[in-house]
Design an enzyme around this catalytic site. Structure first.
Site, PDB file in Angstrom:
ATOM      1  N   GLY A  11       0.831  -1.211   0.000  1.00 30.79           N
ATOM      2  CA  GLY A  11       0.000   0.000   0.000  1.00 30.79           C
ATOM      3  C   GLY A  11       0.860   1.253   0.000  1.00 30.79           C
ATOM      4  NE  ARG A  72      -1.994  -4.570  -1.749  1.00 35.56           N
ATOM      5  CZ  ARG A  72      -1.564  -4.061  -0.594  1.00 35.56           C
ATOM      6  NH1 ARG A  72      -0.579  -4.613   0.058  1.00 35.56           N
ATOM      7  NH2 ARG A  72      -2.148  -2.992  -0.092  1.00 35.56           N
ATOM      8  CG  ASP A 103       3.452  -6.936   7.567  1.00 31.74           C
ATOM      9  OD1 ASP A 103       2.901  -6.419   6.577  1.00 31.74           O
ATOM     10  OD2 ASP A 103       2.826  -7.568   8.433  1.00 31.74           O
ATOM     11  CB  THR A 125       2.479   0.845   6.055  1.00 34.08           C
ATOM     12  OG1 THR A 125       1.118   0.629   6.438  1.00 34.08           O
ATOM     13  CG2 THR A 125       3.345   0.439   7.233  1.00 34.08           C
ATOM     14  CG  ASP A 127      -1.982  -0.027   7.907  1.00 34.36           C
ATOM     15  OD1 ASP A 127      -2.790   0.882   7.659  1.00 34.36           O
ATOM     16  OD2 ASP A 127      -1.870  -1.048   7.204  1.00 34.36           O
ATOM     17  CG  ASP A 129       1.054  -2.630  10.197  1.00 29.42           C
ATOM     18  OD1 ASP A 129       1.954  -1.951   9.682  1.00 29.42           O
ATOM     19  OD2 ASP A 129       0.326  -3.392   9.540  1.00 29.42           O
ATOM     20  N   GLY A 170      -6.094   0.707   9.060  1.00 31.35           N
ATOM     21  CA  GLY A 170      -5.128   0.174  10.019  1.00 31.35           C
ATOM     22  C   GLY A 170      -4.943  -1.329   9.912  1.00 31.35           C
ATOM     23  NE  ARG A 171      -3.093  -4.494   4.851  1.00 30.74           N
ATOM     24  CZ  ARG A 171      -2.361  -5.312   4.147  1.00 30.74           C
ATOM     25  NH1 ARG A 171      -1.755  -6.321   4.737  1.00 30.74           N
ATOM     26  NH2 ARG A 171      -2.219  -5.139   2.875  1.00 30.74           N
ATOM     27  CD  GLN A 251      -8.602   6.379   7.027  1.00 27.32           C
ATOM     28  OE1 GLN A 251      -8.252   6.061   8.151  1.00 27.32           O
ATOM     29  NE2 GLN A 251      -9.458   5.656   6.334  1.00 27.32           N
TER      30      GLN A 251
HETATM   31  P1  ATP Z   1       0.863  -2.623   3.506  1.00 25.40           P
HETATM   32  O1  ATP Z   1       1.024  -3.027   4.944  1.00 25.40           O
HETATM   33  O2  ATP Z   1       0.888  -1.163   3.345  1.00 25.40           O
HETATM   34  O3  ATP Z   1      -0.241  -3.277   2.781  1.00 25.40           O
HETATM   35  P2  ATP Z   1       2.786  -4.560   2.634  1.00 25.40           P
HETATM   36  O4  ATP Z   1       4.201  -4.414   2.215  1.00 25.40           O
HETATM   37  O5  ATP Z   1       2.547  -5.352   3.885  1.00 25.40           O
HETATM   38  O6  ATP Z   1       2.201  -3.107   2.725  1.00 25.40           O
HETATM   39  P3  ATP Z   1       1.782  -6.710   0.980  1.00 25.40           P
HETATM   40  O7  ATP Z   1       0.797  -6.711  -0.118  1.00 25.40           O
HETATM   41  O8  ATP Z   1       1.555  -7.601   2.138  1.00 25.40           O
HETATM   42  O9  ATP Z   1       1.949  -5.194   1.417  1.00 25.40           O
HETATM   43  O10 ATP Z   1       3.225  -7.105   0.363  1.00 25.40           O
HETATM   44  C1  ATP Z   1       3.734  -6.442  -0.774  1.00 25.40           C
HETATM   45  C2  ATP Z   1       4.396  -7.433  -1.699  1.00 25.40           C
HETATM   46  O11 ATP Z   1       5.513  -8.068  -1.059  1.00 25.40           O
HETATM   47  C3  ATP Z   1       3.529  -8.620  -2.132  1.00 25.40           C
HETATM   48  O12 ATP Z   1       2.619  -8.314  -3.151  1.00 25.40           O
HETATM   49  C4  ATP Z   1       4.590  -9.626  -2.586  1.00 25.40           C
HETATM   50  O13 ATP Z   1       5.043  -9.333  -3.893  1.00 25.40           O
HETATM   51  C5  ATP Z   1       5.723  -9.362  -1.591  1.00 25.40           C
HETATM   52  N1  ATP Z   1       5.664 -10.402  -0.546  1.00 25.40           N
HETATM   53  C6  ATP Z   1       4.755 -10.512   0.460  1.00 25.40           C
HETATM   54  N2  ATP Z   1       4.977 -11.636   1.194  1.00 25.40           N
HETATM   55  C7  ATP Z   1       6.040 -12.259   0.625  1.00 25.40           C
HETATM   56  C8  ATP Z   1       6.761 -13.467   0.922  1.00 25.40           C
HETATM   57  N3  ATP Z   1       6.413 -14.271   1.938  1.00 25.40           N
HETATM   58  N4  ATP Z   1       7.810 -13.778   0.119  1.00 25.40           N
HETATM   59  C9  ATP Z   1       8.163 -12.993  -0.904  1.00 25.40           C
HETATM   60  N5  ATP Z   1       7.518 -11.841  -1.218  1.00 25.40           N
HETATM   61  C10 ATP Z   1       6.477 -11.475  -0.484  1.00 25.40           C
END
Ligand code: ATP
Length: 319
Positions: A11, A72, A103, A125, A127, A129, A170-171, A251
């Site tokens: 995000g 993503r 994360d 992010t 959030d 978190d 905030g998920r 937001q």
């Molecule tokens: P937000 O918390 O803002 O949503 P985020 O980084 O947690 O951000 P995610 O969609 O969970 O968002 O992860 C972003 C990208 O990271 C995923 O689309 C994927 O490409 C990669 N990713 C997530 N988990 C894994 C994993 N276990 N191994 C490899 N790549 C991953």
């Protein structure tokens, strides 16, 4: 280390641009060649890689979103996807990567680091978190957007003597709701980390009404459930007119606050320092206004926690 890439993933969050700017400028300041990777890990696998110079990051410190775009990618979670990514990095001669995201993005960073490719994570992010940092980039801006909305809703809530439920993002984390609830003077704050007895919420509203309160504001974190479901139940139990506002994607946008710009600049520069020192698989963060860094493996293991003192205070002040 000669060539460093930077990408934004997951995000988007206000302040990501300020972080990209700091990464690129700090790298160039240290005579490194800098590369921007568009569309997160998806773009990395597909080779959306461009050289960046000082001017590439001009006039972006004040802009929300991310000039590198975000995505993503499920393909990147596979062995094949990660190999493709590494091939692209090799093709461009990139030796280190800065990943700005949440994360999920850090899991991606860890996967590449485990394959011998050095990555540093920057928490971006709204959030808030992520463990190992008091604040994530974008949280302060989102919080201020929510406060502006609460203040406006308060005016109409008072005029019509209504109860308002404001659902925020905030998920699975309650930080946005907790901070906004405290700063916005909410009657109740409902967050996923704390179980709140429904009767308590109702009784507090009834007590307030009996002592002549003209309006009530309830902050609900999205991780708790639907604001509309709570709205129906609360109206039924209290017999007070209740309205629900889901703030949604508003937001995530907007110009980053000064606090987020400064945080992003500090973390961006620190990420480059760590790569130059030969570090890998590390996240940079801020604790007690000091820059810190922790192994991503450690960050991902711990459960996100809520500030107990603030939660208690929110209850004490909303009697
Ligand atoms: P937000 O918390 O803002 O949503 P985020 O980084 O947690 O951000 P995610 O969609 O969970 O968002 O992860 C972003 C990208 O990271 C995923 O689309 C994927 O490409 C990669 N990713 C997530 N988990 C894994 C994993 N276990 N191994 C490899 N790549 C991953």
């Amino acid at each position: 280390m000669k060539r460093i890439g930077v990408l934004t993933s997951g995000g988007d969050a206000p302040g990501m641009n300020a972080a990209i700017r700091a990464v690129v400028r700090k790298g160039i300041y240290n005579n490194l060649e800098m590369y921007g990777i568009k569309y997160g890990f998806q773009g990395l696998m597909q080779g959306h890689i461009e050289k960046m110079d000082i001017g590439s990051v001009g006039d972006i410190i004040q802009r929300g979103g991310t000039i590198l775009f975000s995505a993503r990618s499920d393909d990147f979670k596979t062995e094949e996807g990660q190999q493709k990514a590494i091939e692209q990095l090799k093709k461009y001669g990139i030796d280190g990567l800065v990943i700005i995201g949440g994360d999920g993005s850090f899991r991606g960073a860890q996967a590449l680091t485990a394959k011998g490719f050095p990555c540093i994570g920057i928490p971006g992010t709204i959030d808030n978190d992520i463990n190992g940092t008091d604040f994530t980039i974008g949280f302060d801006t989102a919080l201020n957007t929510i406060i502006e909305a609460i203040d406006k809703i308060r005016d109409t809530a008072t005029s019509h003597e209504r109860t308002y439920i404001i659902e925020v993002m905030g998920r699975d984390a309650g930080d946005l709701a907790l901070w906004a609830g405290l700063a916005g003077g909410a009657e109740s704050i409902l967050i996923p980390e704390k179980k709140e007895d429904f009767d308590n919420i109702v009784n507090r509203l009834k007590r307030g009404h009996e002592r002549g309160k003209k309006h009530s504001i309830i902050l609900l974190a999205e991780g708790v459930g639907s604001g509309f479901d709570y709205g129906d139940r609360i109206q039924e139990e209290t017999k007070l007119e209740t309205r629900v506002t889901v703030l949604g994607y508003i937001q995530r946008g907007g110009s980053p606050t000064a606090t987020d710009r400064v945080l992003a600049s500090r973390l961006g520069a620190k990420a480059i320092e760590l790569l130059m020192e030969g570090k890998a698989g590390i996240m940079v963060g801020i604790e007690h206004n000091q820059l810190v860094s922790y192994p991503i493996s450690e960050i991902l293991q711990k459960e996100s926690t809520v500030n107990e003192e603030m939660y208690r205070l929110s209850k004490e002040l909303s009697i």
